[in-house]
Design a protein around this motif. Structure first.
Motif, short mmCIF file in Angstrom:
data_model
loop_
_atom_site.label_atom_id
_atom_site.label_comp_id
_atom_site.label_asym_id
_atom_site.label_seq_id
_atom_site.Cartn_x
_atom_site.Cartn_y
_atom_site.Cartn_z
N MET A 1 0.85 -1.18 0.00
CA MET A 1 0.00 0.00 0.00
C MET A 1 0.89 1.24 0.00
O MET A 1 1.87 1.31 0.72
CB MET A 1 -0.90 0.00 1.24
N SER A 2 0.55 2.24 -0.77
CA SER A 2 1.32 3.48 -0.82
C SER A 2 0.93 4.38 0.35
O SER A 2 -0.11 4.20 1.00
CB SER A 2 1.03 4.20 -2.14
N LEU A 3 1.76 5.38 0.61
CA LEU A 3 1.46 6.36 1.65
C LEU A 3 0.15 7.07 1.34
O LEU A 3 -0.68 7.29 2.24
CB LEU A 3 2.61 7.36 1.79
N HIS A 4 -0.06 7.41 0.09
CA HIS A 4 -1.31 8.07 -0.32
C HIS A 4 -2.51 7.18 0.00
O HIS A 4 -3.52 7.65 0.55
CB HIS A 4 -1.26 8.41 -1.82
N ALA A 5 -2.42 5.90 -0.33
CA ALA A 5 -3.52 4.96 -0.04
C ALA A 5 -3.72 4.81 1.47
O ALA A 5 -4.86 4.76 1.94
CB ALA A 5 -3.23 3.60 -0.68
N ASP A 6 -2.63 4.76 2.24
CA ASP A 6 -2.75 4.67 3.68
C ASP A 6 -3.43 5.92 4.24
O ASP A 6 -4.34 5.82 5.08
CB ASP A 6 -1.39 4.49 4.34
N ALA A 7 -3.00 7.10 3.80
CA ALA A 7 -3.60 8.35 4.28
C ALA A 7 -5.09 8.38 3.97
O ALA A 7 -5.90 8.75 4.82
CB ALA A 7 -2.89 9.54 3.65
N THR A 8 -5.44 7.98 2.77
CA THR A 8 -6.86 7.96 2.39
C THR A 8 -7.63 6.98 3.28
O THR A 8 -8.72 7.30 3.77
CB THR A 8 -7.00 7.58 0.90
N SER A 9 -7.08 5.81 3.51
CA SER A 9 -7.74 4.81 4.35
C SER A 9 -7.88 5.30 5.79
O SER A 9 -8.94 5.19 6.41
CB SER A 9 -6.95 3.51 4.30
N VAL A 10 -6.80 5.83 6.35
CA VAL A 10 -6.82 6.31 7.74
C VAL A 10 -7.88 7.40 7.90
O VAL A 10 -8.67 7.38 8.85
CB VAL A 10 -5.42 6.82 8.15
N LEU A 11 -7.89 8.35 6.99
CA LEU A 11 -8.85 9.46 7.10
C LEU A 11 -10.27 9.03 6.78
O LEU A 11 -11.23 9.58 7.34
CB LEU A 11 -8.41 10.62 6.22
N THR A 12 -10.44 8.05 5.92
CA THR A 12 -11.78 7.53 5.64
C THR A 12 -12.36 6.86 6.88
O THR A 12 -13.55 7.02 7.19
CB THR A 12 -11.73 6.53 4.46
N ASN A 13 -11.54 6.12 7.60
CA ASN A 13 -12.02 5.35 8.75
C ASN A 13 -12.09 6.12 10.06
O ASN A 13 -12.76 5.71 10.99
CB ASN A 13 -11.15 4.10 8.92
N TRP A 14 -11.38 7.25 10.16
CA TRP A 14 -11.36 8.04 11.40
C TRP A 14 -12.65 8.84 11.54
O TRP A 14 -13.14 9.43 10.58
CB TRP A 14 -10.16 8.97 11.39
N ARG A 15 -13.19 8.85 12.73
CA ARG A 15 -14.38 9.64 13.03
C ARG A 15 -14.05 10.62 14.14
O ARG A 15 -14.02 10.27 15.32
CB ARG A 15 -15.55 8.74 13.46
N PRO A 16 -13.79 11.89 13.79
CA PRO A 16 -13.45 12.88 14.81
C PRO A 16 -14.66 13.21 15.68
O PRO A 16 -15.79 12.94 15.31
CB PRO A 16 -13.00 14.10 13.99
#
Length: 179
Positions: A1-16
């Motif tokens: 997984m690329s850093l871009h894909a990780d960032a997208t995944s992390v931010l998609t799943n995070w609920r502030p």
């Protein structure tokens, strides 16, 4: 997984926990969708950065760096590097490099987002889309100032330097996570 894909995944799943952070989360995701290079410092309109609010083992003090370019006390962090595979890994790498502390532990879910204008290493005005993580230091951790800092100090959370009001929401988010 690329850093871009990780960032997208992390931010998609995070609920502030608040509407302002949710609005920023959506903006970050829109930015990443539009810019495949959004995690690279070469992305002149702006780029994701990763930072760490380092707390001591008691959770009563935080390690701040006196940033040479900004002239203010800030949390540790910085640009993502080509070798970084995850945002959390980038934040942990930066915290380790800037503190000299081995054995730091990172929470893999962000605690806070912040966008700020800056003229960074590109030499042109840009924006940092900062993703902030909670990092815990081991018992009796001793920090060593790196060349990236004018000073490095542990600050009691109830006696912070006077010019860090903008760090308060991040600190509150970290403390809420610990409760």
């Amino acid at each position: 997984m690329s850093l871009h894909a990780d960032a997208t995944s992390v931010l998609t799943n995070w609920r502030p926990g608040d509407h302002g952070q949710e609005a920023l989360r959506q903006a970050y995701l829109g930015f990443l969708a539009a810019r495949e290079d959004g995690c690279r410092r070469s992305c002149e309109p702006g780029h994701l950065t990763a930072s760490a609010l380092v707390l001591d083992a008691t959770g009563e003090r935080t390690l701040l760096t006196l940033h040479p370019r900004v002239g203010r006390w800030l949390q540790l962090g910085g640009h993502c590097e080509p070798s970084d595979e995850t945002l959390a890994g980038a934040a942990l790498r930066e915290a380790t490099e800037e503190s000299g502390i081995r054995g730091l532990r990172i929470e893999p879910t962000p605690i806070h987002l912040d966008v700020h204008p800056i003229t960074c290493s590109l030499g042109v005005p840009t924006r940092h889309f900062d993703v902030r993580f909670l990092v815990r230091a081991p018992v009796n951790a001793r920090a060593t100032r790196s060349a990236e800092s004018v000073d490095l100090q542990w600050w009691p959370l109830d006696a912070m330097p006077s010019n860090v009001d903008d760090l308060c929401p991040m600190i509150e988010a970290a403390l809420a996570r610990l409760r």
